[in-house]
Design a protein around this motif. Structure first.
Motif, PDB file in Angstrom:
ATOM      1  N   CYS A 167       2.930   5.137  12.940  1.00  0.00           N
ATOM      2  CA  CYS A 167       2.449   6.426  12.463  1.00  0.00           C
ATOM      3  C   CYS A 167       1.149   6.187  11.717  1.00  0.00           C
ATOM      4  O   CYS A 167       0.738   5.045  11.537  1.00  0.00           O
ATOM      5  N   ARG A 168       0.490   7.267  11.287  1.00  0.00           N
ATOM      6  CA  ARG A 168      -0.802   7.090  10.630  1.00  0.00           C
ATOM      7  C   ARG A 168      -0.718   7.515   9.166  1.00  0.00           C
ATOM      8  O   ARG A 168       0.081   8.369   8.796  1.00  0.00           O
ATOM      9  N   GLY A 169      -1.533   6.860   8.371  1.00  0.00           N
ATOM     10  CA  GLY A 169      -1.480   7.155   6.950  1.00  0.00           C
ATOM     11  C   GLY A 169      -2.839   7.044   6.284  1.00  0.00           C
ATOM     12  O   GLY A 169      -3.775   6.457   6.823  1.00  0.00           O
ATOM     13  N   ILE A 170      -2.923   7.671   5.110  1.00  0.00           N
ATOM     14  CA  ILE A 170      -4.117   7.593   4.282  1.00  0.00           C
ATOM     15  C   ILE A 170      -3.740   6.770   3.065  1.00  0.00           C
ATOM     16  O   ILE A 170      -2.838   7.151   2.315  1.00  0.00           O
ATOM     17  N   SER A 190      -4.429  12.316  10.666  1.00  0.00           N
ATOM     18  CA  SER A 190      -5.846  12.002  10.590  1.00  0.00           C
ATOM     19  C   SER A 190      -6.097  10.719   9.794  1.00  0.00           C
ATOM     20  O   SER A 190      -7.237  10.324   9.612  1.00  0.00           O
ATOM     21  N   GLY A 191      -5.028  10.072   9.326  1.00  0.00           N
ATOM     22  CA  GLY A 191      -5.194   8.875   8.510  1.00  0.00           C
ATOM     23  C   GLY A 191      -5.938   7.762   9.231  1.00  0.00           C
ATOM     24  O   GLY A 191      -5.860   7.644  10.451  1.00  0.00           O
ATOM     25  N   GLU A 192      -6.651   6.958   8.460  1.00  0.00           N
ATOM     26  CA  GLU A 192      -7.442   5.891   9.064  1.00  0.00           C
ATOM     27  C   GLU A 192      -6.628   4.633   9.302  1.00  0.00           C
ATOM     28  O   GLU A 192      -7.077   3.725   9.986  1.00  0.00           O
ATOM     29  N   ASP A 193      -5.447   4.559   8.700  1.00  0.00           N
ATOM     30  CA  ASP A 193      -4.641   3.366   8.858  1.00  0.00           C
ATOM     31  C   ASP A 193      -3.459   3.628   9.769  1.00  0.00           C
ATOM     32  O   ASP A 193      -2.885   4.707   9.767  1.00  0.00           O
ATOM     33  N   ALA A 194      -3.101   2.583  10.517  1.00  0.00           N
ATOM     34  CA  ALA A 194      -1.903   2.674  11.340  1.00  0.00           C
ATOM     35  C   ALA A 194      -0.797   1.916  10.624  1.00  0.00           C
ATOM     36  O   ALA A 194      -1.020   0.831  10.077  1.00  0.00           O
ATOM     37  N   ILE A 195       0.376   2.525  10.600  1.00  0.00           N
ATOM     38  CA  ILE A 195       1.513   1.922   9.915  1.00  0.00           C
ATOM     39  C   ILE A 195       2.607   1.664  10.941  1.00  0.00           C
ATOM     40  O   ILE A 195       2.918   2.534  11.751  1.00  0.00           O
ATOM     41  N   ALA A 196       3.159   0.456  10.886  1.00  0.00           N
ATOM     42  CA  ALA A 196       4.285   0.141  11.754  1.00  0.00           C
ATOM     43  C   ALA A 196       5.536   0.205  10.900  1.00  0.00           C
ATOM     44  O   ALA A 196       5.563  -0.348   9.795  1.00  0.00           O
ATOM     45  N   PHE A 197       6.571   0.887  11.381  1.00  0.00           N
ATOM     46  CA  PHE A 197       7.804   0.940  10.611  1.00  0.00           C
ATOM     47  C   PHE A 197       8.990   0.885  11.553  1.00  0.00           C
ATOM     48  O   PHE A 197       8.878   1.182  12.744  1.00  0.00           O
ATOM     49  N   GLU A 245       0.853  -1.180   0.000  1.00  0.00           N
ATOM     50  CA  GLU A 245       0.000   0.000   0.000  1.00  0.00           C
ATOM     51  C   GLU A 245       0.886   1.226   0.000  1.00  0.00           C
ATOM     52  O   GLU A 245       1.980   1.204   0.563  1.00  0.00           O
ATOM     53  N   PHE A 246       0.391   2.306  -0.610  1.00  0.00           N
ATOM     54  CA  PHE A 246       1.093   3.583  -0.552  1.00  0.00           C
ATOM     55  C   PHE A 246       0.257   4.512   0.300  1.00  0.00           C
ATOM     56  O   PHE A 246      -0.914   4.738   0.012  1.00  0.00           O
ATOM     57  N   HIS A 247       0.874   5.001   1.352  1.00  0.00           N
ATOM     58  CA  HIS A 247       0.161   5.845   2.300  1.00  0.00           C
ATOM     59  C   HIS A 247       0.720   7.250   2.312  1.00  0.00           C
ATOM     60  O   HIS A 247       1.930   7.444   2.365  1.00  0.00           O
ATOM     61  N   VAL A 248      -0.204   8.210   2.271  1.00  0.00           N
ATOM     62  CA  VAL A 248       0.176   9.590   2.535  1.00  0.00           C
ATOM     63  C   VAL A 248       0.204   9.729   4.047  1.00  0.00           C
ATOM     64  O   VAL A 248      -0.752   9.357   4.729  1.00  0.00           O
ATOM     65  N   LEU A 249       1.292  10.225   4.581  1.00  0.00           N
ATOM     66  CA  LEU A 249       1.419  10.306   6.030  1.00  0.00           C
ATOM     67  C   LEU A 249       0.638  11.501   6.562  1.00  0.00           C
ATOM     68  O   LEU A 249       0.847  12.626   6.138  1.00  0.00           O
ATOM     69  N   ALA A 250      -0.291  11.220   7.460  1.00  0.00           N
ATOM     70  CA  ALA A 250      -1.104  12.271   8.055  1.00  0.00           C
ATOM     71  C   ALA A 250      -1.706  11.733   9.343  1.00  0.00           C
ATOM     72  O   ALA A 250      -2.158  10.588   9.390  1.00  0.00           O
TER      73      ALA A 250
END
Length: 575
Positions: A408-411, A216-223, A209-214
């Motif tokens: 972090c959160r992403g869209i 308010s994003g609905e997805d949580a990203i682990a990095f 997936e490609f996420h715009v970092l924000a």
RNA sequence: CGGGGUGUGGCGCAGCCCGGUAGCGCGCUUGCUUUGGGAGCAAGAUGUCGAGAGUUCGAAUCCCUCCACCCCGACCA
């Protein structure tokens, strides 16, 4: 373009039903208007932005060797029956009947249609590989549309599908798309991250997936900052703890005791009440797993400070839903909040981190009571299944063994999949190989949420005055704001001349000839997020100068009128 | 679908508890003045109070039903 001939529909106050900034600003800047839940009109100003995004996507897809086509939005339902996806997609798929009672759907995605095209048109390995894409309106009857254009029901999407004679070639194209997507989001001026992802309903194997970092994003990203590991939390593995107790729970083998914990139903409350660390509590989540001929009551055990990952759990117990109160009382004789696995003789699935705990705190299956000093193997049998069913948390070890995870959160704005032969097989999409043998094609699919990108870009770029668009997708590159346009002939002439000059130089400029007060013109262009502004006023013209200000600049600078076009050209290149 | 909330001129809101002439700010129209940061004065226009049924002499206000929208959860670009 002249403002008087365009359509500017700015609002001083945002409609109260808009929650997040991008939605509010899109409404206030007059980019969109709502027609129905999750369905929006793109007003002229918004459409310009959408088109700019679309064109960048198109250029890069073309450059990557994909070929554009356009498929119908309306598709016969039979195709969905043939792929076997009709029932699985469920009510999100908008279905209807035509006048002959034939069933149709409004396409939420186009794997079926493209596979049908390819199965009819392509017969030989010599015609492969092929990558077709389109930029088209999709409809998904989302359960809960929200956030304006970010999760609409009708939305604009770029969807591409590639067909290959071998898996190796699919992998090649997948990498090609990975690179192209990275280029697209860079060109769009977005801060983004590619992350490993779950394949979800579309199915298949490899996926990013490609996420715009924000925030308010609905997805949580682990990095992992120490390596290039990045994954959607849905997928990120919580690695098995190596040490018993993971350094936090001490092996005491205390006796099991029943403690009164009136009105303490949450792990946090119980731990605080008993004066024990949250990491010593075990929460039991009751679910009803689908089983042939009915459903089975299953207890999922998680450490008190962890959250259930439903996708992971689903892979272990199968499709499930949360148990209803009466089902919990039925199985355990107690209502939720005080339930635990002690004395329960049904199916228990424990998270890996629970399996290594000792002297745990859990519900006593009696209202108002919890047990302390609970130990597997003594007070209750070892759990039947131990698996990774929780979300990773900040500080967990990275699955690649190199350091610890951060969140972090992403869209999600793009998603690429290796579909392999899932659809090609179901729809019998085959070709003849060099030996003249029939083979099923390997398939990849690649999506970009074009309309969502507009929202995501605004989430990422705004300040207290409004939108701060990346230069590449702003509706106009330059706003020319004349002072006292109606009365001052010198101003009118200078503004008109600059406008003509910019247009001739290929710069997308809008001349604000509305004869508004300066304050409202400034406010409008800042709200809309135009990157560059030139003020034409009598004061400056007296000394042959115009005033330039970038959208994020704090101060304006004076530039000689004769230099302005060159100056802006330079700015646009830098941007 | 479950839980919570909101519907009153175009937008933002008050009025509702405690029933009695539908109000405020912004915007809009016209005129005059003003013109470098959302102007001033004057005169105006705009409402099936979400819909339907009910209670009442009388309902925006009380009761019932429905609808729409928003927020929190499961889905996805």
């Amino acid at each position: 373009m002249r403002a008087s001939q365009f359509f500017i529909a700015t609002l001083k106050e945002a409609p109260s039903d808009a929650e997040i900034v991008s939605h509010q600003l899109m409404l206030r800047a007059g980019l969109i208007r709502r027609l129905a839940g999750g369905i929006y009109t793109w007003l002229p100003m918004g459409l310009r932005v959408l088109r700019k995004v679309e064109n960048i996507v198109r250029q890069e897809m073309d450059r990557a060797g994909a070929i554009e086509l356009l498929m119908p939005a309306v598709q016969p339902f039979e195709l969905w029956e043939e792929s076997g996806r009709g029932p699985k997609y469920g009510p999100e798929l908008l279905r209807f009947k035509d006048r002959h009672q034939r069933e149709f759907v409004i396409g939420p995605t186009h794997e079926e249609v493209i596979t049908d095209v390819v199965r009819r048109e392509i017969r030989s390995y010599r015609q492969l590989p092929r990558h077709f894409y389109q930029i088209q309106t999709k409809f998904r009857d989302e359960i809960r549309p929200r956030f304006g254009v970010m999760r609409g029901r009708e939305f604009l999407m770029k969807d591409g599908y590639s067909f290959h004679a071998s898996y190796a070639d699919l992998e090649r194209e997948y990498r090609n798309m990975y690179d192209s997507y990275s280029r697209i989001f860079s060109r769009l001026g977005l801060k983004f991250r590619a992350v490993a992802a779950d394949t979800g309903a579309i199915g298949g194997t490899g996926s990013h997936e490609f996420h715009v970092l924000a925030d308010s994003g609905e997805d949580a990203i682990a990095f992992c900052p120490a390596s290039d590991y990045a994954a959607n939390v849905e997928l990120a593995e919580a690695v098995a703890p190596t040490k018993v107790g993971a350094g936090e729970t001490v092996k005491l083998a205390a006796p099991m005791e029943k403690k009164a914990t009136p009105n303490k139903t949450k792990c946090e409350d119980v731990a605080a009440f008993l004066g024990l660390p949250l990491t010593q509590t075990v929460k039991a989540i009751a679910v009803m797993a689908e089983k042939e001929g009915g459903s089975e009551f299953v207890l999922l055990l998680l450490r008190g400070d962890h959250d259930l990952n439903e996708i992971k759990a689903q892979k272990v117990v199968g499709e499930f839903r949360f148990a209803r109160d009466e089902e919990i009382v039925d199985a355990l004789g107690c209502k939720a909040g005080y339930i635990g696995a002690v004395g329960f003789n049904g199916r228990v699935v424990a998270d890996r981190s629970v399996a290594v705990m000792s002297d745990c705190v859990c519900g006593a299956n009696e209202e108002g009571y919890h047990l302390t000093g609970v130990n597997f193997g003594r007070d209750l049998p070892q759990p039947e299944t131990v698996a990774d069913i929780r979300n990773v948390v900040e500080g967990d070890p990275s699955p690649d063994g190199k350091g610890t995870l951060e969140l972090c959160r992403g869209i999600e704005v793009g998603h690429i999949f290796q579909l392999r032969t899932k659809y090609a097989e179901a729809l019998k999409c085959t070709f003849l190989d060099e030996q003249g043998k029939d083979q099923v094609m390997e398939m990849g699919c690649y999506g970009i949420g074009v309309s969502r990108i507009v929202g995501a870009a605004i989430e990422q770029g705004h300040d207290e005055r409004g939108i701060v668009f990346p230069a590449g997708i702003a509706p106009f590159a330059v706003a020319i704001v004349p002072m006292n346009y109606a009365k001052s002939e010198t101003v009118r002439a200078a503004a008109g001349a600059l406008h003509a000059e910019l247009l001739a130089a290929g710069i997308d400029a809008i001349l604000d000839d509305r004869d508004e007060r300066p304050g409202s013109m400034f406010a409008d262009w800042e709200l809309i997020g135009i990157p560059h502004r030139v003020v034409v006023g009598e004061r400056g013209l007296l000394v042959g100068k115009l005033e330039y200000k970038g959208r994020s600049d704090t101060e304006a600078t004076m530039v000689a009128a004769s230099e302005m076009t060159a100056f802006l050209k330079q700015k646009l290149c830098d941007g």
